[in-house]
Structures are given as C-alpha cells and as structure tokens.
Design a protein around this motif. Structure first.
Motif, PDB file in Angstrom:
ATOM      1  N   LEU A 146       0.825  -1.200   0.000  1.00  0.00           N
ATOM      2  CA  LEU A 146       0.000   0.000   0.000  1.00  0.00           C
ATOM      3  C   LEU A 146       0.864   1.257   0.000  1.00  0.00           C
ATOM      4  CD1 LEU A 146      -2.814  -1.021   2.530  1.00  0.00           C
ATOM      5  CD2 LEU A 146      -2.908  -1.021   0.029  1.00  0.00           C
ATOM      6  N   ASP A 147       1.994   1.195   0.712  1.00  0.00           N
ATOM      7  CA  ASP A 147       2.911   2.343   0.708  1.00  0.00           C
ATOM      8  C   ASP A 147       3.488   2.599  -0.675  1.00  0.00           C
ATOM      9  OD1 ASP A 147       2.504   2.678   3.384  1.00  0.00           O
ATOM     10  OD2 ASP A 147       4.286   1.559   4.005  1.00  0.00           O
ATOM     11  N   ASN A 148       3.516   1.569  -1.519  1.00  0.00           N
ATOM     12  CA  ASN A 148       4.067   1.731  -2.860  1.00  0.00           C
ATOM     13  C   ASN A 148       3.207   2.640  -3.737  1.00  0.00           C
ATOM     14  OD1 ASN A 148       6.479   0.214  -2.761  1.00  0.00           O
ATOM     15  ND2 ASN A 148       5.299  -1.680  -2.832  1.00  0.00           N
ATOM     16  N   THR A 149       1.993   2.952  -3.290  1.00  0.00           N
ATOM     17  CA  THR A 149       1.171   3.919  -4.022  1.00  0.00           C
ATOM     18  C   THR A 149       1.922   5.230  -4.180  1.00  0.00           C
ATOM     19  OG1 THR A 149      -0.841   2.922  -3.127  1.00  0.00           O
ATOM     20  CG2 THR A 149      -1.033   5.144  -4.023  1.00  0.00           C
ATOM     21  N   TRP A 150       2.565   5.675  -3.094  1.00  0.00           N
ATOM     22  CA  TRP A 150       3.297   6.937  -3.139  1.00  0.00           C
ATOM     23  C   TRP A 150       4.581   6.796  -3.944  1.00  0.00           C
ATOM     24  CZ3 TRP A 150       0.042  10.387  -1.815  1.00  0.00           C
ATOM     25  CH2 TRP A 150      -0.937  10.096  -0.864  1.00  0.00           C
ATOM     26  N   THR A 151       5.211   5.624  -3.885  1.00  0.00           N
ATOM     27  CA  THR A 151       6.413   5.403  -4.686  1.00  0.00           C
ATOM     28  C   THR A 151       6.090   5.498  -6.172  1.00  0.00           C
ATOM     29  OG1 THR A 151       7.302   3.928  -2.980  1.00  0.00           O
ATOM     30  CG2 THR A 151       8.263   3.770  -5.191  1.00  0.00           C
ATOM     31  N   VAL A 152       5.023   4.854  -6.592  1.00  0.00           N
ATOM     32  CA  VAL A 152       4.604   4.886  -7.991  1.00  0.00           C
ATOM     33  C   VAL A 152       4.231   6.300  -8.406  1.00  0.00           C
ATOM     34  CG1 VAL A 152       2.850   4.078  -9.618  1.00  0.00           C
ATOM     35  CG2 VAL A 152       3.868   2.476  -7.989  1.00  0.00           C
ATOM     36  N   LEU A 153       3.501   7.017  -7.523  1.00  0.00           N
ATOM     37  CA  LEU A 153       3.098   8.387  -7.837  1.00  0.00           C
ATOM     38  C   LEU A 153       4.313   9.292  -8.012  1.00  0.00           C
ATOM     39  CD1 LEU A 153       0.857  10.481  -8.170  1.00  0.00           C
ATOM     40  CD2 LEU A 153       0.852  10.782  -5.682  1.00  0.00           C
ATOM     41  N   ALA A 154       5.325   9.157  -7.142  1.00  0.00           N
ATOM     42  CA  ALA A 154       6.529   9.992  -7.249  1.00  0.00           C
ATOM     43  C   ALA A 154       7.269   9.716  -8.548  1.00  0.00           C
ATOM     44  CB  ALA A 154       7.439   9.729  -6.046  1.00  0.00           C
ATOM     45  N   ARG A 155       7.337   8.451  -8.947  1.00  0.00           N
ATOM     46  CA  ARG A 155       8.013   8.114 -10.201  1.00  0.00           C
ATOM     47  C   ARG A 155       7.264   8.711 -11.384  1.00  0.00           C
ATOM     48  NH1 ARG A 155      11.087   3.394 -10.081  1.00  0.00           N
ATOM     49  NH2 ARG A 155      11.389   3.732 -12.334  1.00  0.00           N
ATOM     50  N   ARG A 156       5.954   8.672 -11.346  1.00  0.00           N
ATOM     51  CA  ARG A 156       5.170   9.249 -12.448  1.00  0.00           C
ATOM     52  C   ARG A 156       5.411  10.751 -12.561  1.00  0.00           C
ATOM     53  NH1 ARG A 156       4.326   4.402 -14.663  1.00  0.00           N
ATOM     54  NH2 ARG A 156       2.504   3.266 -13.887  1.00  0.00           N
ATOM     55  N   LEU A 157       5.560  11.419 -11.441  1.00  0.00           N
ATOM     56  CA  LEU A 157       5.782  12.867 -11.462  1.00  0.00           C
ATOM     57  C   LEU A 157       7.127  13.216 -12.087  1.00  0.00           C
ATOM     58  CD1 LEU A 157       4.366  13.896  -7.955  1.00  0.00           C
ATOM     59  CD2 LEU A 157       3.344  14.317 -10.204  1.00  0.00           C
ATOM     60  N   THR A 158       8.141  12.376 -11.876  1.00  0.00           N
ATOM     61  CA  THR A 158       9.426  12.635 -12.538  1.00  0.00           C
ATOM     62  C   THR A 158       9.288  12.505 -14.049  1.00  0.00           C
ATOM     63  OG1 THR A 158      10.122  10.313 -12.359  1.00  0.00           O
ATOM     64  CG2 THR A 158      10.692  11.774 -10.534  1.00  0.00           C
ATOM     65  N   GLY A 159       8.410  11.625 -14.502  1.00  0.00           N
ATOM     66  CA  GLY A 159       8.173  11.493 -15.941  1.00  0.00           C
ATOM     67  C   GLY A 159       7.574  12.748 -16.535  1.00  0.00           C
ATOM     68  N   ILE A 160       6.713  13.425 -15.766  1.00  0.00           N
ATOM     69  CA  ILE A 160       6.119  14.673 -16.259  1.00  0.00           C
ATOM     70  C   ILE A 160       7.213  15.731 -16.449  1.00  0.00           C
ATOM     71  CG2 ILE A 160       4.558  16.568 -15.649  1.00  0.00           C
ATOM     72  CD1 ILE A 160       2.802  14.535 -14.225  1.00  0.00           C
ATOM     73  N   GLY A 161       8.195  15.788 -15.554  1.00  0.00           N
ATOM     74  CA  GLY A 161       9.312  16.720 -15.708  1.00  0.00           C
ATOM     75  C   GLY A 161      10.125  16.415 -16.959  1.00  0.00           C
ATOM     76  N   ALA A 162      10.308  15.116 -17.264  1.00  0.00           N
ATOM     77  CA  ALA A 162      11.052  14.746 -18.466  1.00  0.00           C
ATOM     78  C   ALA A 162      10.310  15.172 -19.720  1.00  0.00           C
ATOM     79  CB  ALA A 162      11.283  13.231 -18.472  1.00  0.00           C
ATOM     80  N   VAL A 163       8.983  15.093 -19.693  1.00  0.00           N
ATOM     81  CA  VAL A 163       8.180  15.531 -20.844  1.00  0.00           C
ATOM     82  C   VAL A 163       8.430  17.019 -21.098  1.00  0.00           C
ATOM     83  CG1 VAL A 163       5.825  15.968 -21.659  1.00  0.00           C
ATOM     84  CG2 VAL A 163       6.399  13.772 -20.593  1.00  0.00           C
ATOM     85  N   ALA A 164       8.464  17.810 -20.028  1.00  0.00           N
ATOM     86  CA  ALA A 164       8.685  19.253 -20.172  1.00  0.00           C
ATOM     87  C   ALA A 164      10.036  19.547 -20.816  1.00  0.00           C
ATOM     88  CB  ALA A 164       8.583  19.926 -18.799  1.00  0.00           C
ATOM     89  N   VAL A 165      11.075  18.768 -20.476  1.00  0.00           N
ATOM     90  CA  VAL A 165      12.401  18.972 -21.061  1.00  0.00           C
ATOM     91  C   VAL A 165      12.385  18.650 -22.542  1.00  0.00           C
ATOM     92  CG1 VAL A 165      14.787  18.137 -21.062  1.00  0.00           C
ATOM     93  CG2 VAL A 165      13.604  18.565 -18.882  1.00  0.00           C
ATOM     94  N   LEU A 166      11.772  17.561 -22.949  1.00  0.00           N
ATOM     95  CA  LEU A 166      11.779  17.123 -24.348  1.00  0.00           C
ATOM     96  C   LEU A 166      10.891  17.983 -25.239  1.00  0.00           C
ATOM     97  CD1 LEU A 166      11.710  13.260 -23.790  1.00  0.00           C
ATOM     98  CD2 LEU A 166      13.596  14.605 -24.737  1.00  0.00           C
ATOM     99  N   LEU A 167       9.942  18.733 -24.638  1.00  0.00           N
ATOM    100  CA  LEU A 167       9.076  19.592 -25.451  1.00  0.00           C
ATOM    101  C   LEU A 167       9.878  20.659 -26.194  1.00  0.00           C
ATOM    102  CD1 LEU A 167       5.976  20.172 -23.096  1.00  0.00           C
ATOM    103  CD2 LEU A 167       6.022  18.928 -25.275  1.00  0.00           C
ATOM    104  N   SER A 168      11.002  21.078 -25.611  1.00  0.00           N
ATOM    105  CA  SER A 168      11.823  22.118 -26.253  1.00  0.00           C
ATOM    106  C   SER A 168      12.594  21.586 -27.452  1.00  0.00           C
ATOM    107  CB  SER A 168      12.807  22.708 -25.226  1.00  0.00           C
ATOM    108  OG  SER A 168      13.676  21.682 -24.742  1.00  0.00           O
ATOM    109  N   TRP A 169      12.626  20.252 -27.615  1.00  0.00           N
ATOM    110  CA  TRP A 169      13.356  19.644 -28.747  1.00  0.00           C
ATOM    111  C   TRP A 169      12.369  19.245 -29.854  1.00  0.00           C
ATOM    112  CZ3 TRP A 169      14.172  13.921 -29.442  1.00  0.00           C
ATOM    113  CH2 TRP A 169      14.931  13.653 -30.581  1.00  0.00           C
ATOM    114  N   ARG A 170      11.570  18.252 -29.629  1.00  0.00           N
ATOM    115  CA  ARG A 170      10.496  17.857 -30.545  1.00  0.00           C
ATOM    116  C   ARG A 170       9.249  17.633 -29.699  1.00  0.00           C
ATOM    117  NH1 ARG A 170      14.093  18.677 -33.767  1.00  0.00           N
ATOM    118  NH2 ARG A 170      14.650  17.510 -35.653  1.00  0.00           N
ATOM    119  N   TRP A 171       8.219  18.467 -29.871  1.00  0.00           N
ATOM    120  CA  TRP A 171       7.077  18.436 -28.961  1.00  0.00           C
ATOM    121  C   TRP A 171       6.351  17.092 -28.967  1.00  0.00           C
ATOM    122  CZ3 TRP A 171       2.218  17.276 -30.579  1.00  0.00           C
ATOM    123  CH2 TRP A 171       1.969  17.349 -31.961  1.00  0.00           C
ATOM    124  N   TRP A 172       6.370  16.389 -30.114  1.00  0.00           N
ATOM    125  CA  TRP A 172       5.608  15.142 -30.218  1.00  0.00           C
ATOM    126  C   TRP A 172       6.387  13.921 -29.708  1.00  0.00           C
ATOM    127  CZ3 TRP A 172       8.305  11.824 -33.354  1.00  0.00           C
ATOM    128  CH2 TRP A 172       9.199  12.374 -34.242  1.00  0.00           C
TER     129      TRP A 172
END
Length: 517
Positions: free
Chosen positions: A41-67
């Motif tokens: 059950l505690d892994n809910t927060w672990t999974v959520l934190a990992r997903r949030l780092t993915g959102i940051g990576a999306v923001a970085v790649l948008l400046s190169w090729r948005w798609w």
C-alpha cells in the motif's frame, strides 16, 4: 478484512461453511495478512513519485520535438497498462482458481509447525509424510496456476516491441540532429536522460507489482462483498444502549423449520416446531444427528432456516442484531481466548467489559471465585502459557470461565442462555453440579440445556426429545416423561443402569484392594 468478515458474520455463517467461498475468503485473508500488504500500500506513493518525474522529463523534451515525449510516454504507458492487466489477471487467478489447493497446502504446513499437533506428529512419525503431502499439494496448486499465468503474455511482448521502436526512433532522430549540428553535446546528454526518465510512465518493477497485487486483493474483496449482498463498507457501531435492552416477555419459537447444511445432502431438520415460554428452563435431548445443535444455531441466528421461521422476542435473530444479542450460548467447542481473564469473561457483555461489579458477580455465580485467587495477575492474567506471565487452565476451570462469560451476557441484556454440550469433557457429577448451578443463578432467564447425559437435565421445567427425521417425539417434565414410559424413559433407564453398574464395579474393585486383617 473487517469490511467483509464483520457484516458477513452478522448475516450468518452459512457462507463460511461453503468450501468454495471460504477458500476464496481465506486466500484474500492470506494476501492481506502478510506484512508486505502494508508495504504494498505504501508503494502507491512510490509509484506516484516516479510518475511525477516522468512529467518533468516531458517538459524537457518539449523544447526539442514536442511530439517525441508524447510518443515515447504513450508507448511506455501502453506497455504498463498491458502488463498491469496481465499481472492483475494472474493474481486474480491465484486467488480464485487455486484457492482450495493452496488452503489445503497451508493446512498441512500448519500441522508441521503448530504446537497443538506437535505431540502426535512426533509420536506417530508423521513428519516425512506431511512434508511430502505439503510438497505435492503445493505443486498441484502451482501446476494449475502456471499455465494460466502464461496466458495473455503475447500482448505484453507486442507492447515491448512498440516501445522499443518508439525509443529507438527517437534516438535515431537525435543522432541525426547531432550529425547536422542542431543539437550540441550538452543537449544530447540532457535529452537522453529525459528519454530514459520517461520510463516512469512504464513498468516500475517491484513497487508496481506489489501495488497490483494489493489492488487485485482489494478487487476480490469487493467482489466477495457483492456476492454476499453487502454494500456499505463500514460495519455498524453498536452502542452500549443496544447491548442493554430491556427484558422481554415474548416467547421464543421455531415454527415449521427445515434446514440442510451446505456440505450435506440430508436435512438436519425437517418441519420442526418448538415454542419456549419466557423464563422457562428447557432441555433438548436425543441421539447424535437428531438436530439438537442445529436448533440452537437457528435460535442464535447463525443460520437461516431453508423454510419456516425463527423468532426470539418476536424478531428473527438472523436478521435482527437486537434479537441476536438477546441470546448467549456456550458451545461444546467454546473459544478459549488467549487473552486476559477480564476479556474472557467480559466478552459476554462487551458494552460493560470494564464494569468490575459485573465481572465479579459473573465469576462468583459460575463458581470460579477461587480461580481468581490462583492467578498471579488477577483479572489481567493472560489465559495461555504461550505468553510471558500467562497461565493455562484445567478443563473444569475453563468451563467456569465460559459459564461466567454467559452469565455476564445476562448483565448485558441477554434473555436466553444456552449450554450446548459444553461439559462433554467433564464427568457426570461435575456436569450435573455445573448444570444445577446454572439453573440456580438463571432462575428468571430463559435457559436451554443440551446434553447426552439425561441425569444432568432432570431438574429443568421441560424436556424436549428429538429423533432423527422425526423431529420432536416427546415433550414434558422429567417425571411426566418417565411415567409415559417412552423414548426418554428408555434412554434414562439405560443410562442409569450403566452408571449403577459402573459404580458397583468401582466399589467391588475398591473392596478387592482392602488389606486382609
């Protein structure tokens, strides 16, 4: 598990007698009992934190090729969704298809490690046999599960291929940009790290697997609740007023009741009708299989009759919590709680669990006042030698604790007290003394006694004789039934003759031991 077990037990115990349902329930219990369930059950927060780092990576790649980030993230999400579906399905099958076999394997394993079975396992040399049976049963359960786990893997492999193409294509595009000078060295390092970070939208290994298992267990629990017709997830909270209902003068009745146990084909009762007046003491007797304990279980609301009605103070105890709390019973296999003496007695009236006057009176009336003096920690002594400072009791002492629990129930509002052969392990004199004391301290309460020893119940107001398949064949007082010369008189005479013969043989044996003067 309280969300299912508590309301389920309030509705009755029929489903717990069903091997299929109880096997699935046990599988869910085992899944939630392990310490890793809380970890999962505690892994809910672990999974959520990992997903949030993915959102940051999306923001970085948008400046190169948005798609590009959306394409890669979508491929990882597709793989994660497919894998999670397969994983949850596999765990569902574990809880459902092999629950019975796994339950048997756990039982055999328990025989190897439990204190209660250690003596016979050692004396009979059962260790090797039980180890082989455990191995065979567990492998049988797994053999049925392994092919099921392989089903549905093809979409997972296909999604892995899609993900590889998406990431490989993005890397090829980045190599081309580096070759043309559109992206510098620092940019290459940043973009590659961002691409790798998009893995946060994919399979997250052990945390996601553990979370998936917890989710599957929760879904199965919800499914089981739906099958027993439960909707609310919060069990009702009983107030102290509910436990202390006023005494009722209404009769207790079983009317034209028929009942068959889920695991049997022959009915335990068929068309039985029994009316008991408030305040009356009644004994239910008969041979094995006559339905004595079944009548008690219907009066307690543990089962619903297949047909007919059961009423306690005008209400169905299987449906009405108030009517059910009006009944207190000591079964032959009454529970010996590995808890304090206070808990063992106070459970009879949970709302007055800490009322010392109630506890003292119940124990004294049960003839257990000397027991308290022998316990090192008094009321707080744990009644089990398995715990430090605890102690075990003799069979007779446990009988008095159980009787005190039933008498405490009277203080909590119970108006019907039942002894369903709880004294089978005692000798005739001890049982008779306990029953007589029971009748003495419960003169204003409806009392029902069940026993094979007819001499122990002869002082009740009324005796009901049951016969397998025939229901009630005789009904009257001890003297009336003896004068009638029927089934009861025959059984009583046979038992009295046997006890007289046993006494004569004992006396003769004692005389033969006399020294010659």
């Amino acid at each position: 598990m309280d969300a299912l077990c508590s309301p389920c037990l309030q509705q009755g115990i029929e489903l717990l007698d069903s091997p299929g349902f109880s096997g699935r329930l046990q599988a869910v219990v085992e899944a939630t009992r392990d310490w890793t369930f809380t970890f999962r059950l505690d892994n809910t927060w672990t999974v959520l934190a990992r997903r949030l780092t993915g959102i940051g990576a999306v923001a970085v790649l948008l400046s190169w090729r948005w798609w590009v980030p959306f394409l890669i993230a979508a491929s990882f999400m597709l793989l994660s969704k497919t894998y999670t579906t397969w994983l949850n399905t596999a765990f569902d099958k574990l809880l459902q298809s092999s629950a019975s076999e796994l339950r048997r394997a756990r039982y055999v394993r328990g025989l190897l490690v439990q204190t209660e079975t250690a003596k016979e396992v050692r004396l009979f040399g059962l260790t090797d046999w039980l180890v082989d049976r455990y191995r065979a049963t567990w492998l049988s359960a797994m053999a049925a599960l392994w092919p099921l786990r392989k089903q549905g893997l093809r979409p997972v492999y296909l999604c892995c291929l899609v993900m590889a193409v998406a990431v490989g294509g993005a890397l090829a595009l980045l190599v081309n940009d580096v070759a043309t000078g559109a992206v510098g060295l620092a940019g290459v390092i940043t973009l590659i790290q961002a691409m790798l970070a998009l893995e946060a939208f994919g399979i997250l290994g052990d945390p996601q697997m553990a979370l998936g298992q917890s989710t599957a267990a929760t879904v199965e629990l919800t499914r089981l609740r739906r099958e027993v017709g439960l909707s609310e997830t919060h069990p009702a909270v009983l107030s102290s007023e509910d436990h202390q209902s006023e005494p009722s003068q209404e009769d207790r009745a079983v009317e034209n009741a028929a009942f068959t146990y889920p695991t049997r084909d022959d009915p335990a009762l068929s068309g039985l009708s029994l009316h008991i007046s408030a305040g009356q003491s009644v004994a239910i007797v008969g041979v094995n299989g006559a339905g004595k304990s079944t009548v008690i279980k219907l009066l307690c609301g543990l089962y619903r009759p297949d047909q007919g009605t059961v009423r306690v103070d005008g209400a169905d105890p299987a449906e009405s919590p108030t009517a059910r709390r009006r009944v207190a019973v000591i079964f032959q296999d009454f529970v010996r709680y590995h808890l304090s003496l206070r808990d063992n007695v106070g459970f009879g009236a949970i709302a007055r669990h800490h009322d010392q006057r109630v506890l003292n009176r119940a124990l004294v009336d049960a003839g257990g006042n000397d027991l308290l003096e022998r316990l090192e920690h008094g009321w707080d002594t744990i009644l089990s030698a398995e715990y430090e400072g605890g102690t075990d009791l003799s069979g007779g002492q446990w009988q008095r604790v159980a009787l005190a629990r039933a008498l405490a129930a009277v203080a909590g509002g119970a108006g019907v007290l039942i002894l369903d052969e709880p004294t089978a392990a005692l000798d005739v004199r001890a049982e008779t003394a306990l029953f007589d004391r029971f009748l003495q301290v419960t003169q204003d309460v409806t009392t029902i006694l069940v026993s094979h020893r007819l001499s122990s119940v002869r002082h009740v107001d009324r005796i009901v004789v049951l016969d397998p398949g025939a229901g009630i064949v005789e009904d009257g007082s001890h003297d009336e039934l003896l004068r009638a010369g029927g089934r009861y008189a025959e059984m009583f005479t046979l038992q009295a003759r046997r006890f007289a013969q046993a006494g004569s043989e004992t006396l003769a044996g004692d005389e033969s031991q006399e020294p010659v003067g």
